[in-house]
Design a protein around this motif. Structure first.
Motif, PDB file in Angstrom:
ATOM      1  N   PRO A 100       0.990  -1.135   0.086  1.00  0.00           N
ATOM      2  CA  PRO A 100       0.021   0.025   0.092  1.00  0.00           C
ATOM      3  C   PRO A 100       1.026   1.347  -0.020  1.00  0.00           C
ATOM      4  O   PRO A 100       0.544   2.142  -0.899  1.00  0.00           O
ATOM      5  CB  PRO A 100      -0.733  -0.115   1.061  1.00  0.00           C
ATOM      6  N   GLU A 101       1.842   1.256   0.740  1.00  0.00           N
ATOM      7  CA  GLU A 101       2.832   2.484   0.892  1.00  0.00           C
ATOM      8  C   GLU A 101       3.407   2.512  -0.236  1.00  0.00           C
ATOM      9  O   GLU A 101       3.806   3.996  -0.810  1.00  0.00           O
ATOM     10  CB  GLU A 101       3.705   2.591   2.089  1.00  0.00           C
ATOM     11  N   ARG A 104       1.284   4.441  -2.966  1.00  0.00           N
ATOM     12  CA  ARG A 104       0.909   5.654  -2.667  1.00  0.00           C
ATOM     13  C   ARG A 104       2.116   6.577  -2.922  1.00  0.00           C
ATOM     14  O   ARG A 104       1.773   7.587  -3.560  1.00  0.00           O
ATOM     15  CB  ARG A 104       0.560   5.832  -1.120  1.00  0.00           C
ATOM     16  N   GLU A 105       3.334   5.911  -2.706  1.00  0.00           N
ATOM     17  CA  GLU A 105       4.449   6.542  -3.392  1.00  0.00           C
ATOM     18  C   GLU A 105       4.493   6.923  -4.792  1.00  0.00           C
ATOM     19  O   GLU A 105       4.859   7.878  -5.441  1.00  0.00           O
ATOM     20  CB  GLU A 105       5.667   5.886  -2.872  1.00  0.00           C
ATOM     21  N   ALA A 107       1.584   7.001  -6.699  1.00  0.00           N
ATOM     22  CA  ALA A 107       0.615   8.034  -6.944  1.00  0.00           C
ATOM     23  C   ALA A 107       1.073   9.321  -6.962  1.00  0.00           C
ATOM     24  O   ALA A 107       0.932  10.103  -7.798  1.00  0.00           O
ATOM     25  CB  ALA A 107      -0.445   7.633  -6.171  1.00  0.00           C
ATOM     26  N   ALA A 108       1.992   9.481  -5.990  1.00  0.00           N
ATOM     27  CA  ALA A 108       2.656  10.773  -5.656  1.00  0.00           C
ATOM     28  C   ALA A 108       3.695  11.082  -6.868  1.00  0.00           C
ATOM     29  O   ALA A 108       3.493  12.158  -7.154  1.00  0.00           O
ATOM     30  CB  ALA A 108       3.300  11.025  -4.296  1.00  0.00           C
ATOM     31  N   ASP A 119      -4.090   2.189  -9.238  1.00  0.00           N
ATOM     32  CA  ASP A 119      -3.393   1.093  -8.787  1.00  0.00           C
ATOM     33  C   ASP A 119      -4.406  -0.297  -8.847  1.00  0.00           C
ATOM     34  O   ASP A 119      -5.591   0.255  -8.621  1.00  0.00           O
ATOM     35  CB  ASP A 119      -2.760   1.344  -7.218  1.00  0.00           C
ATOM     36  N   SER A 139      -7.682   1.196  -6.811  1.00  0.00           N
ATOM     37  CA  SER A 139      -7.900   2.336  -6.050  1.00  0.00           C
ATOM     38  C   SER A 139      -6.985   3.501  -6.582  1.00  0.00           C
ATOM     39  O   SER A 139      -6.073   2.958  -7.546  1.00  0.00           O
ATOM     40  CB  SER A 139      -7.552   2.202  -4.676  1.00  0.00           C
ATOM     41  N   GLY A 140      -7.185   4.804  -6.438  1.00  0.00           N
ATOM     42  CA  GLY A 140      -6.453   5.825  -6.992  1.00  0.00           C
ATOM     43  C   GLY A 140      -7.364   6.629  -7.851  1.00  0.00           C
ATOM     44  O   GLY A 140      -8.414   7.007  -7.302  1.00  0.00           O
ATOM     45  N   ASP A 164      -7.877   6.713  -2.641  1.00  0.00           N
ATOM     46  CA  ASP A 164      -6.467   6.554  -1.898  1.00  0.00           C
ATOM     47  C   ASP A 164      -5.863   5.364  -2.734  1.00  0.00           C
ATOM     48  O   ASP A 164      -6.355   4.162  -2.571  1.00  0.00           O
ATOM     49  CB  ASP A 164      -6.769   5.993  -0.536  1.00  0.00           C
ATOM     50  N   ALA A 165      -4.557   5.335  -3.351  1.00  0.00           N
ATOM     51  CA  ALA A 165      -4.037   4.533  -4.082  1.00  0.00           C
ATOM     52  C   ALA A 165      -3.536   3.137  -3.544  1.00  0.00           C
ATOM     53  O   ALA A 165      -3.392   2.382  -4.093  1.00  0.00           O
ATOM     54  CB  ALA A 165      -2.661   5.311  -4.914  1.00  0.00           C
ATOM     55  N   GLY A 166      -3.364   3.222  -2.116  1.00  0.00           N
ATOM     56  CA  GLY A 166      -2.851   2.085  -1.509  1.00  0.00           C
ATOM     57  C   GLY A 166      -4.224   1.202  -1.192  1.00  0.00           C
ATOM     58  O   GLY A 166      -3.764  -0.050  -0.862  1.00  0.00           O
TER      59      GLY A 166
END
Length: 297
Positions: A100-101, A104-105, A107-108, A119, A139-140, A164-166
């Protein structure tokens, strides 16, 4: 709005899963461009009508949706970082297994480069892709999911978890954790009965029926877990469970089977009993899993 079935798509990464994804698009009639770091894995796809790209930049320049299916998080950056400029303004769907993290990275990173990022977590084996039992969690970017849903559903049922991409990776890994532990439990049981001459195949029939039956009680267990109330009036207390698990460990050792699988369950039960929860329900070991220690409940 969704793309029509004649939309174009690019698949980066042609391992077993990447080839299955690309094959589903090709057979659905989409204009499909494929790229892989090592040569030779695209031969059947190209013969079936896919276009070969020799570089990621060339693949990205073809337009359409970009699907990424690589080895891991690091390989995504190795492949996408040099092509970030070509991917600006594009929709990228990552179907590589990432935490998940890590999702999110990514996605950023994508946002910093003007890339619209979605994702995904694949709940299927390669041979299931495109069939009725394949499912992919996403998600994303809401925009990417809604705009390309028709294309994504060529791979399997598409479920969206939010921006939330994660979240897709979290649910994917949680389900896989249950799957791996279930299979490991089956392997442990098969190792136990082998000492008496029962084959794994014979044991499998019994295990499948039994595990299917007990899995039907998940929802009942979940009610207790969500409530945090583990009081019980029946005999299936943690003290009772401890006696049963201790006996399983002894029987395993007597049969020459290492307690690597059942041992962690015993440790969770032992800790709950030692902490004074022996007269509560078995589901309370869930609390012992939260950061590896007692929760505040």
């Amino acid at each position: 709005m969704t793309h029509s079935p004649d939309a174009s798509v690019t698949v980066l990464g042609l391992g077993a899963m990447g080839r299955a994804l690309a094959s589903a698009f090709v057979h659905a009639g989409l204009s499909t461009t494929v790229w892989n770091r090592s040569v030779g894995k695209d031969t059947e796809l190209v013969d079936a009508g896919a276009q070969r790209a020799t570089t990621v930049a060339d693949a990205a320049a073809t337009g359409g949706l970009v699907i990424v299916c690589l080895l891991n998080h690091a390989s995504i950056h190795e492949v996408l970082d040099p092509a970030a400029h070509e991917l600006r303004g594009r929709a990228v769907v990552n179907l590589t297994s990432t935490t998940p993290e890590e999702a999110r990275e990514l996605a950023a990173w994508a946002a910093d480069h003007g890339i619209d990022y979605l994702d995904g977590g694949i709940m299927a084996t390669p041979d299931m892709i495109g069939g009725p039992h394949a499912s992919i969690l996403y998600s994303g970017s809401t925009h990417v999911f809604e705009e390309h849903r028709q294309t994504l559903e060529l791979l399997g049922t598409a479920e969206y978890f939010g921006d939330d991409a994660g979240l897709a990776a979290l649910c994917d890994f949680a389900l896989l954790a249950g799957m791996y532990i279930m299979f490991a439990g089956f392997y442990h049981g098969a190792a136990m009965v082998r000492s008496a001459g029962m084959s794994a195949k014979d044991f499998a029939g019994r295990a499948e029926a039994w595990l299917t039956t007990v899995a039907g009680s998940f929802a009942e267990h979940a009610v207790r877990m969500d409530s945090g109330d583990y009081s019980t009036s029946d005999e299936q207390t943690l003290v009772f469970t401890k006696s049963a698990v201790d006996a399983i460990v002894r029987a395993s050792r007597d049969g020459g089977v290492a307690p690597h699988v059942i041992g962690p369950v015993k440790a969770l039960v032992d800790q709950q009993v030692a902490d004074g929860h022996g007269m509560e329900a078995f589901e309370r070991i869930y609390e012992g899993l939260i950061t590896g220690q007692e929760s505040d409940r």
